[in-house]
Design a protein around this motif. Sequence first.
Motif, PDB file in Angstrom:
ATOM      1  N   GLY A 109      28.609 -19.443 -11.563  1.00 57.63           N
ATOM      2  CA  GLY A 109      29.271 -18.134 -12.090  1.00 57.63           C
ATOM      3  C   GLY A 109      28.965 -16.945 -11.506  1.00 57.63           C
ATOM      4  N   ALA A 110      27.651 -16.966 -10.692  1.00 58.59           N
ATOM      5  CA  ALA A 110      27.587 -15.687  -9.821  1.00 58.59           C
ATOM      6  C   ALA A 110      28.559 -15.760  -8.435  1.00 58.59           C
ATOM      7  CB  ALA A 110      26.137 -15.641  -9.550  1.00 58.59           C
ATOM      8  N   ARG A 113      31.904 -14.582  -9.863  1.00 57.21           N
ATOM      9  CA  ARG A 113      31.654 -13.126  -9.847  1.00 57.21           C
ATOM     10  C   ARG A 113      31.822 -12.154  -8.579  1.00 57.21           C
ATOM     11  NH1 ARG A 113      27.237 -12.295 -13.057  1.00 57.21           N
ATOM     12  NH2 ARG A 113      28.507 -11.727 -14.947  1.00 57.21           N
ATOM     13  N   ARG A 114      31.131 -12.652  -7.734  1.00 58.12           N
ATOM     14  CA  ARG A 114      31.109 -12.084  -6.449  1.00 58.12           C
ATOM     15  C   ARG A 114      32.431 -12.112  -5.698  1.00 58.12           C
ATOM     16  NH1 ARG A 114      26.291 -14.706  -4.929  1.00 58.12           N
ATOM     17  NH2 ARG A 114      27.467 -15.655  -3.049  1.00 58.12           N
ATOM     18  N   ARG A 116      35.494 -12.555  -7.649  1.00 57.39           N
ATOM     19  CA  ARG A 116      36.278 -11.614  -8.321  1.00 57.39           C
ATOM     20  C   ARG A 116      36.174 -10.067  -8.068  1.00 57.39           C
ATOM     21  NH1 ARG A 116      35.192  -8.723 -12.529  1.00 57.39           N
ATOM     22  NH2 ARG A 116      33.305  -9.550 -13.134  1.00 57.39           N
ATOM     23  N   LYS A 117      34.952  -9.728  -7.562  1.00 57.64           N
ATOM     24  CA  LYS A 117      34.717  -8.324  -7.529  1.00 57.64           C
ATOM     25  C   LYS A 117      35.111  -8.024  -6.014  1.00 57.64           C
ATOM     26  CE  LYS A 117      31.146  -7.470 -10.839  1.00 57.64           C
ATOM     27  NZ  LYS A 117      30.216  -6.336 -11.204  1.00 57.64           N
ATOM     28  N   ASN A 122      39.050  -6.971 -12.571  1.00 60.48           N
ATOM     29  CA  ASN A 122      38.349  -7.118 -13.732  1.00 60.48           C
ATOM     30  C   ASN A 122      38.563  -8.562 -14.239  1.00 60.48           C
ATOM     31  OD1 ASN A 122      40.505  -7.246 -15.593  1.00 60.48           O
ATOM     32  ND2 ASN A 122      40.632  -4.914 -15.424  1.00 60.48           N
ATOM     33  N   GLN A 123      37.741  -8.774 -15.531  1.00 58.36           N
ATOM     34  CA  GLN A 123      37.656 -10.052 -15.841  1.00 58.36           C
ATOM     35  C   GLN A 123      39.062 -10.680 -16.408  1.00 58.36           C
ATOM     36  OE1 GLN A 123      34.395 -10.444 -18.454  1.00 58.36           O
ATOM     37  NE2 GLN A 123      32.933 -11.271 -16.995  1.00 58.36           N
ATOM     38  N   SER A 138      34.083 -14.966 -18.879  1.00 66.94           N
ATOM     39  CA  SER A 138      32.983 -14.044 -19.000  1.00 66.94           C
ATOM     40  C   SER A 138      31.684 -15.114 -19.237  1.00 66.94           C
ATOM     41  CB  SER A 138      32.925 -13.284 -20.321  1.00 66.94           C
ATOM     42  OG  SER A 138      31.675 -12.899 -20.770  1.00 66.94           O
ATOM     43  N   GLU A 141      30.940 -16.910 -15.732  1.00 63.35           N
ATOM     44  CA  GLU A 141      29.947 -15.936 -14.947  1.00 63.35           C
ATOM     45  C   GLU A 141      28.620 -15.670 -15.720  1.00 63.35           C
ATOM     46  OE1 GLU A 141      32.254 -12.127 -14.349  1.00 63.35           O
ATOM     47  OE2 GLU A 141      33.617 -12.874 -13.054  1.00 63.35           O
TER      48      GLU A 141
END
Length: 170
Positions: A109-110, A113-114, A116-117, A122-123, A138, A141
């Motif tokens: 998940g982390a 998230r990295r 995606r950013k 955004n989510q 959500s 992540e």
Amino acid sequence: MKPATDSQRLLKALNEQDQAFRKLATNPAIGSVSKVGRELSAILAEVVSPIQKVGERLHTPEYRRAIDIARQLSEASTGLPVSRPPTPRIEAPRMPPSGERIRSVAELGALVRRARKAMKMNQSEFAAHAGVGRRFVSELEGGKASLEFDRVMACAQAAGIDLTARLRSR
């Protein structure tokens, strides 16, 4: 950040229009125009809200599947191909070639998230890109352990993450 959907662009335009009307409201000679502008903005907001909700629903996997089925039925009944809207191509971030060893859902998940950013999404935008719901992104992540594997794979693919498996040596 650029709005992703037509409804978001419309909402942005309405907000800009509302700001312009607020500036006009400070001019005493244009007080009556400001009142009409506020009334128009309220009416438009009532119209835009349902449209925005429909637009958000169209990005869910269930609606995408229904649209694909309808397209296939149409092609089968008419024999003519139905054009598909182009899918936006979003570049995934470059990950290190050596990769990372993932030992838990939280670590995956982390990593998502990295990625995606790094794509500056955004989510909600990422969820639409991956074909899943925002809540699922959500939960992924956040490290929720009981997620559907096919959706996890869809998110990993959308993030540009290759998942591989191999037998450990004993």
